[in-house]
Design a protein around this motif. Structure first.
Motif, PDB file in Angstrom:
ATOM      1  N   ASP A 137     103.026  23.882  69.330  1.00 22.27           N
ATOM      2  CA  ASP A 137     103.233  22.936  68.239  1.00 22.27           C
ATOM      3  C   ASP A 137     103.909  23.688  67.092  1.00 22.27           C
ATOM      4  O   ASP A 137     103.244  24.190  66.187  1.00 22.27           O
ATOM      5  N   PRO A 138     105.243  23.781  67.131  1.00 21.54           N
ATOM      6  CA  PRO A 138     105.957  24.572  66.128  1.00 21.54           C
ATOM      7  C   PRO A 138     105.709  24.112  64.694  1.00 21.54           C
ATOM      8  O   PRO A 138     105.607  24.928  63.790  1.00 21.54           O
ATOM      9  N   ARG A 139     105.582  22.809  64.496  1.00 20.87           N
ATOM     10  CA  ARG A 139     105.361  22.299  63.137  1.00 20.87           C
ATOM     11  C   ARG A 139     104.016  22.764  62.596  1.00 20.87           C
ATOM     12  O   ARG A 139     103.921  23.230  61.465  1.00 20.87           O
ATOM     13  N   ALA A 140     102.966  22.648  63.390  1.00 18.28           N
ATOM     14  CA  ALA A 140     101.642  23.090  62.946  1.00 18.28           C
ATOM     15  C   ALA A 140     101.647  24.590  62.675  1.00 18.28           C
ATOM     16  O   ALA A 140     101.066  25.052  61.683  1.00 18.28           O
ATOM     17  N   GLU A 141     102.306  25.353  63.535  1.00 20.64           N
ATOM     18  CA  GLU A 141     102.403  26.806  63.348  1.00 20.64           C
ATOM     19  C   GLU A 141     103.170  27.134  62.072  1.00 20.64           C
ATOM     20  O   GLU A 141     102.785  28.025  61.314  1.00 20.64           O
ATOM     21  N   ALA A 142     104.266  26.419  61.823  1.00 16.22           N
ATOM     22  CA  ALA A 142     105.064  26.651  60.620  1.00 16.22           C
ATOM     23  C   ALA A 142     104.261  26.326  59.361  1.00 16.22           C
ATOM     24  O   ALA A 142     104.307  27.070  58.373  1.00 16.22           O
ATOM     25  N   LEU A 143     103.514  25.232  59.395  1.00 16.00           N
ATOM     26  CA  LEU A 143     102.697  24.865  58.233  1.00 16.00           C
ATOM     27  C   LEU A 143     101.588  25.889  57.994  1.00 16.00           C
ATOM     28  O   LEU A 143     101.304  26.251  56.845  1.00 16.00           O
ATOM     29  N   ALA A 144     100.968  26.376  59.066  1.00 18.60           N
ATOM     30  CA  ALA A 144      99.924  27.399  58.920  1.00 18.60           C
ATOM     31  C   ALA A 144     100.519  28.682  58.333  1.00 18.60           C
ATOM     32  O   ALA A 144      99.919  29.310  57.450  1.00 18.60           O
ATOM     33  N   MET A 145     101.700  29.071  58.800  1.00 14.56           N
ATOM     34  CA  MET A 145     102.343  30.264  58.265  1.00 14.56           C
ATOM     35  C   MET A 145     102.723  30.062  56.803  1.00 14.56           C
ATOM     36  O   MET A 145     102.558  30.976  55.978  1.00 14.56           O
ATOM     37  N   ALA A 146     103.217  28.885  56.476  1.00 10.92           N
ATOM     38  CA  ALA A 146     103.578  28.592  55.081  1.00 10.92           C
ATOM     39  C   ALA A 146     102.355  28.690  54.171  1.00 10.92           C
ATOM     40  O   ALA A 146     102.437  29.246  53.071  1.00 10.92           O
ATOM     41  N   ARG A 147     101.209  28.187  54.645  1.00  5.15           N
ATOM     42  CA  ARG A 147      99.977  28.305  53.856  1.00  5.15           C
ATOM     43  C   ARG A 147      99.591  29.766  53.669  1.00  5.15           C
ATOM     44  O   ARG A 147      99.161  30.176  52.590  1.00  5.15           O
ATOM     45  N   GLU A 148      99.745  30.572  54.717  1.00  4.77           N
ATOM     46  CA  GLU A 148      99.414  31.993  54.630  1.00  4.77           C
ATOM     47  C   GLU A 148     100.323  32.703  53.625  1.00  4.77           C
ATOM     48  O   GLU A 148      99.861  33.478  52.786  1.00  4.77           O
ATOM     49  N   ILE A 149     101.615  32.427  53.695  1.00  7.60           N
ATOM     50  CA  ILE A 149     102.566  33.039  52.765  1.00  7.60           C
ATOM     51  C   ILE A 149     102.279  32.589  51.337  1.00  7.60           C
ATOM     52  O   ILE A 149     102.370  33.378  50.391  1.00  7.60           O
ATOM     53  N   ALA A 150     101.902  31.331  51.173  1.00  5.81           N
ATOM     54  CA  ALA A 150     101.606  30.792  49.834  1.00  5.81           C
ATOM     55  C   ALA A 150     100.401  31.469  49.196  1.00  5.81           C
ATOM     56  O   ALA A 150     100.232  31.403  47.977  1.00  5.81           O
ATOM     57  N   GLN A 151      99.573  32.133  49.989  1.00  2.68           N
ATOM     58  CA  GLN A 151      98.413  32.850  49.454  1.00  2.68           C
ATOM     59  C   GLN A 151      98.782  34.248  48.963  1.00  2.68           C
ATOM     60  O   GLN A 151      97.937  34.956  48.423  1.00  2.68           O
ATOM     61  N   ARG A 152     100.005  34.661  49.137  1.00  3.30           N
ATOM     62  CA  ARG A 152     100.466  35.979  48.716  1.00  3.30           C
ATOM     63  C   ARG A 152     101.113  35.862  47.336  1.00  3.30           C
ATOM     64  O   ARG A 152     101.499  34.790  46.898  1.00  3.30           O
ATOM     65  N   SER A 153     101.286  37.005  46.705  1.00  6.37           N
ATOM     66  CA  SER A 153     101.939  37.015  45.393  1.00  6.37           C
ATOM     67  C   SER A 153     103.347  36.431  45.511  1.00  6.37           C
ATOM     68  O   SER A 153     104.165  36.944  46.276  1.00  6.37           O
ATOM     69  N   PRO A 154     103.635  35.374  44.755  1.00 11.22           N
ATOM     70  CA  PRO A 154     104.979  34.800  44.836  1.00 11.22           C
ATOM     71  C   PRO A 154     106.054  35.800  44.388  1.00 11.22           C
ATOM     72  O   PRO A 154     107.163  35.775  44.905  1.00 11.22           O
ATOM     73  N   ASP A 155     105.699  36.678  43.463  1.00  4.64           N
ATOM     74  CA  ASP A 155     106.656  37.682  43.014  1.00  4.64           C
ATOM     75  C   ASP A 155     107.000  38.645  44.145  1.00  4.64           C
ATOM     76  O   ASP A 155     108.163  38.992  44.359  1.00  4.64           O
TER      77      ASP A 155
END
Length: 159
Positions: free
Chosen positions: A86-104
């Protein structure tokens, strides 16, 4: 940007995925540089980005033949980052993980990784030095360290 690919990504559809930072594909996705079958060439920077991802020889093979690859082969040759049912679910999970990191830090890393191979090493090293100089002791970097030491979720500020 994370692309989630299922079904077909042929011609312009594939070229749109080339603009993504990460490409997650289903095992049975079909990707190809299709333009030669219509007497055309890839545009939308397809001829410029594809060789960086898969190498000049593979880019030529796919471009000259119009051969279509599955999602699994796309990962094997570097055209895609990973396979997921499920590429969409995987992409959303990865996006959530990246969003937890420092945006800078994420933005700085993206700028540097996008520069790699497009500038000489001296320019790349200078850019790294400048980016790390901006990050060290910045509010988000201090928060990242504090959150890890305190074993809590960080609370980053993104202006």
């Amino acid at each position: 940007m994370i692309a989630a690919v299922h079904g077909h990504a042929l011609g312009a559809g594939l070229q749109l995925t080339l603009g993504a930072d990460i490409r997650i594909v289903s095992p049975d996705a079909r990707l190809g540089v299709f333009e030669v079958l219509w007497g055309l060439i890839p545009d939308m920077t397809g001829t410029q980005l594809l060789p960086d991802l898969i190498g000049r020889d593979k880019a030529k093979e796919l471009t000259f033949t119009g051969r279509i690859v599955t999602g699994r082969e796309a990962v094997d040759i570097g055209l895609a980052t990973r396979v997921a049912d499920d590429p969409r679910a995987e992409a959303l999970a990865m996006a959530r993980e990246i969003a937890q990191r420092s945006p800078d830090a994420v933005r700085a890393a993206k700028r540097l990784l996008d520069l790699a191979g497009r500038a000489d090493l001296a320019t790349g090293f200078a850019a790294e030095l400048a980016e790390i100089g901006r990050l060290i002791s910045s509010p988000n970097q201090v928060e990242a360290v504090a959150a890890r030491l305190e074993q809590r979720e960080p609370r980053f500020v993104d202006p």
